[in-house]
Design a protein around this motif. Structure first.
Motif, PDB file in Angstrom:
ATOM      1  N   LEU A   8      -9.797 -11.518  12.681  1.00 50.84           N
ATOM      2  CA  LEU A   8      -8.894 -10.836  13.606  1.00 50.84           C
ATOM      3  C   LEU A   8      -9.567  -9.613  14.241  1.00 50.84           C
ATOM      4  O   LEU A   8      -9.426  -9.366  15.441  1.00 50.84           O
ATOM      5  N   GLU A   9     -10.281  -8.856  13.436  1.00 47.00           N
ATOM      6  CA  GLU A   9     -10.953  -7.658  13.944  1.00 47.00           C
ATOM      7  C   GLU A   9     -12.052  -8.006  14.940  1.00 47.00           C
ATOM      8  O   GLU A   9     -12.334  -7.248  15.870  1.00 47.00           O
ATOM      9  N   ALA A  10     -12.658  -9.182  14.754  1.00 45.21           N
ATOM     10  CA  ALA A  10     -13.749  -9.606  15.635  1.00 45.21           C
ATOM     11  C   ALA A  10     -13.255 -10.326  16.882  1.00 45.21           C
ATOM     12  O   ALA A  10     -14.034 -10.583  17.805  1.00 45.21           O
ATOM     13  N   ALA A  11     -11.971 -10.649  16.921  1.00 45.55           N
ATOM     14  CA  ALA A  11     -11.413 -11.414  18.045  1.00 45.55           C
ATOM     15  C   ALA A  11     -11.250 -10.503  19.258  1.00 45.55           C
ATOM     16  O   ALA A  11     -10.245  -9.806  19.406  1.00 45.55           O
ATOM     17  N   ARG A  12     -12.222 -10.518  20.115  1.00 48.85           N
ATOM     18  CA  ARG A  12     -12.198  -9.671  21.312  1.00 48.85           C
ATOM     19  C   ARG A  12     -12.737 -10.435  22.510  1.00 48.85           C
ATOM     20  O   ARG A  12     -13.617 -11.287  22.381  1.00 48.85           O
ATOM     21  N   ILE A  13     -12.203 -10.112  23.667  1.00 49.29           N
ATOM     22  CA  ILE A  13     -12.675 -10.669  24.931  1.00 49.29           C
ATOM     23  C   ILE A  13     -12.908  -9.503  25.874  1.00 49.29           C
ATOM     24  O   ILE A  13     -12.088  -8.574  25.937  1.00 49.29           O
ATOM     25  N   HIS A  14     -13.998  -9.525  26.592  1.00 43.11           N
ATOM     26  CA  HIS A  14     -14.342  -8.398  27.470  1.00 43.11           C
ATOM     27  C   HIS A  14     -14.721  -8.914  28.853  1.00 43.11           C
ATOM     28  O   HIS A  14     -15.493  -9.879  28.988  1.00 43.11           O
ATOM     29  N   SER A  65      -4.425 -14.512  31.524  1.00 45.98           N
ATOM     30  CA  SER A  65      -4.251 -15.237  30.259  1.00 45.98           C
ATOM     31  C   SER A  65      -5.627 -15.556  29.671  1.00 45.98           C
ATOM     32  O   SER A  65      -6.260 -16.558  30.022  1.00 45.98           O
ATOM     33  N   THR A  66      -6.090 -14.694  28.791  1.00 48.73           N
ATOM     34  CA  THR A  66      -7.457 -14.815  28.263  1.00 48.73           C
ATOM     35  C   THR A  66      -7.593 -15.842  27.142  1.00 48.73           C
ATOM     36  O   THR A  66      -8.713 -16.220  26.787  1.00 48.73           O
ATOM     37  N   GLY A  67      -6.462 -16.274  26.546  1.00 47.98           N
ATOM     38  CA  GLY A  67      -6.545 -17.213  25.425  1.00 47.98           C
ATOM     39  C   GLY A  67      -6.986 -16.566  24.131  1.00 47.98           C
ATOM     40  O   GLY A  67      -7.481 -17.245  23.224  1.00 47.98           O
ATOM     41  N   SER A 102      -9.212  -8.248  25.990  1.00 53.18           N
ATOM     42  CA  SER A 102      -8.154  -8.577  25.030  1.00 53.18           C
ATOM     43  C   SER A 102      -8.620  -8.307  23.610  1.00 53.18           C
ATOM     44  O   SER A 102      -9.816  -8.405  23.297  1.00 53.18           O
ATOM     45  N   ARG A 103      -7.652  -7.977  22.746  1.00 55.46           N
ATOM     46  CA  ARG A 103      -7.936  -7.755  21.337  1.00 55.46           C
ATOM     47  C   ARG A 103      -6.657  -7.961  20.535  1.00 55.46           C
ATOM     48  O   ARG A 103      -5.557  -8.044  21.097  1.00 55.46           O
ATOM     49  N   VAL A 104      -6.812  -8.042  19.206  1.00 52.73           N
ATOM     50  CA  VAL A 104      -5.660  -8.042  18.314  1.00 52.73           C
ATOM     51  C   VAL A 104      -5.353  -6.585  18.012  1.00 52.73           C
ATOM     52  O   VAL A 104      -6.105  -5.913  17.308  1.00 52.73           O
ATOM     53  N   ALA A 105      -4.242  -6.079  18.558  1.00 49.73           N
ATOM     54  CA  ALA A 105      -3.918  -4.659  18.432  1.00 49.73           C
ATOM     55  C   ALA A 105      -3.291  -4.322  17.091  1.00 49.73           C
ATOM     56  O   ALA A 105      -3.545  -3.260  16.520  1.00 49.73           O
ATOM     57  N   VAL A 117       2.637 -11.653  11.705  1.00 50.24           N
ATOM     58  CA  VAL A 117       2.949 -11.152  13.039  1.00 50.24           C
ATOM     59  C   VAL A 117       1.664 -10.605  13.658  1.00 50.24           C
ATOM     60  O   VAL A 117       0.999  -9.756  13.054  1.00 50.24           O
ATOM     61  N   LEU A 118       1.319 -11.105  14.833  1.00 51.71           N
ATOM     62  CA  LEU A 118       0.138 -10.642  15.551  1.00 51.71           C
ATOM     63  C   LEU A 118       0.579 -10.022  16.869  1.00 51.71           C
ATOM     64  O   LEU A 118       1.403 -10.596  17.590  1.00 51.71           O
ATOM     65  N   VAL A 119       0.048  -8.854  17.178  1.00 47.20           N
ATOM     66  CA  VAL A 119       0.302  -8.214  18.467  1.00 47.20           C
ATOM     67  C   VAL A 119      -0.999  -8.272  19.257  1.00 47.20           C
ATOM     68  O   VAL A 119      -1.995  -7.636  18.888  1.00 47.20           O
ATOM     69  N   LEU A 120      -1.000  -9.063  20.318  1.00 49.36           N
ATOM     70  CA  LEU A 120      -2.194  -9.319  21.115  1.00 49.36           C
ATOM     71  C   LEU A 120      -2.135  -8.493  22.396  1.00 49.36           C
ATOM     72  O   LEU A 120      -1.173  -8.589  23.155  1.00 49.36           O
TER      73      LEU A 120
END
Length: 285
Positions: A8-14, A65-67, A102-105, A117-120
């Motif tokens: 989750l911490e590594a899930a990032r899009i730039h 919508s980054t997916g 995008s990231r998992v906030a 619960v995930l807040v994206l």
């Protein structure tokens, strides 16, 4: 299945690139019911370029919508979209090129068998000046991923709805082909088009996208609280509580409390609250 905090911490899009045109702005407005009465001069500027085309602010949630959800490791077949929040850093242009991050906030573990619960979070910047245009947060319940040892909790606190009669109620009947039209924006999930897929999911026919109902509520607030001045909207939040079927009549109850506009949407024919805990913040832009 459980998810992994490191994943989750590594899930990032730039800097994912997106673009949209005036045609996209008009299609979105049509798909949330704008222009249903072609002689309504208040709504015409959202669906006809004429003197000056306007955008429906909630269009922002379909533009980038980054997916990111697919990078979290969550069981995608058991994902439920629970809430949508949107912050508009400035009025949304009628066309443009975007760069999205995008990231998992936030993440909360509800426990084994109860889900997570995930807040994206996605922030989109204008490629023209590299300045933020909007940020949206999508709260999802990953029903198959609880018990992974993450922080306890249930997600962002809901906005309270006043305990008094609404100041306004806007009534819109959705088109019977509303889901087929709305899916042309971004979300082509067959749940909203294929009767066989809908039946396997437990519905007697395809349902309307939750974000389409969200856009319908935005249309109602624009009319009741903004005199259709879309540039005044600075944020728009709501929780999804029940599906809407194309053809349903949706009633949006609205409470105006200064700069805060609270709202809730229901389908009276089924005694169903379909959007709850809604809040829009207005400015003087």
């Amino acid at each position: 299945m459980t998810i992994d905090m490191k994943v989750l911490e590594a899930a990032r899009i730039h800097d994912m690139k997106f673009s949209y045109t005036e045609r996209d702005a008009m299609l979105y407005a049509l798909s949330v019911g704008m222009g249903a009465d072609p002689l309504d001069v208040a709504e015409l500027p959202f669906v006809y370029e004429g003197e000056a085309l306007r955008t429906v602010p909630t269009m922002a949630v379909v533009l980038a919508s980054t997916g990111i959800i697919r990078k979290t490791g969550a069981d995608f077949t058991k994902i439920l979209h629970a809430e949508q929040r949107l912050v508009l850093h400035r009025p949304l242009p009628v066309n443009g090129e975007l760069l999205a991050d995008s990231r998992v906030a936030e993440v909360y573990d509800k426990g084994a068998g109860k889900g997570a619960v995930l807040v994206l979070e996605t922030t989109a910047r204008s490629a023209k000046d590299d300045q933020p245009l909007f940020t949206f947060l999508m709260t999802v319940l990953a029903r198959g991923d609880g018990g992974f040892g993450g922080p306890l909790g249930s997600g962002p606190a809901p906005h309270a709805i006043p305990d008094r009669p609404p100041d306004a109620s806007e009534v819109y009947r959705t088109r019977t082909d509303a889901a087929l039209l709305y899916r042309l924006n971004a979300d082509r999930n067959p749940l909203h088009a294929d009767p066989a897929v809908a039946a396997r999911a437990g519905f007697d026919r395809p349902i309307l996208h939750g974000l389409a109902t969200y856009g319908i509520a935005c249309r109602a607030v624009l009319k009741a609280a903004c005199d259709y001045d879309s540039a005044r909207m600075q944020s728009f939040d709501a929780r999804f509580s029940a599906p809407v079927y194309p053809g349903d009549e949706v009633v949006t109850d609205i409470w105006i409390e200064g700069a805060s506009v609270l709202f809730r949407a229901c389908v009276p024919a089924r005694d169903a609250v379909v959007l709850n805990n809604g809040r829009c913040v207005l400015g003087d832009r």
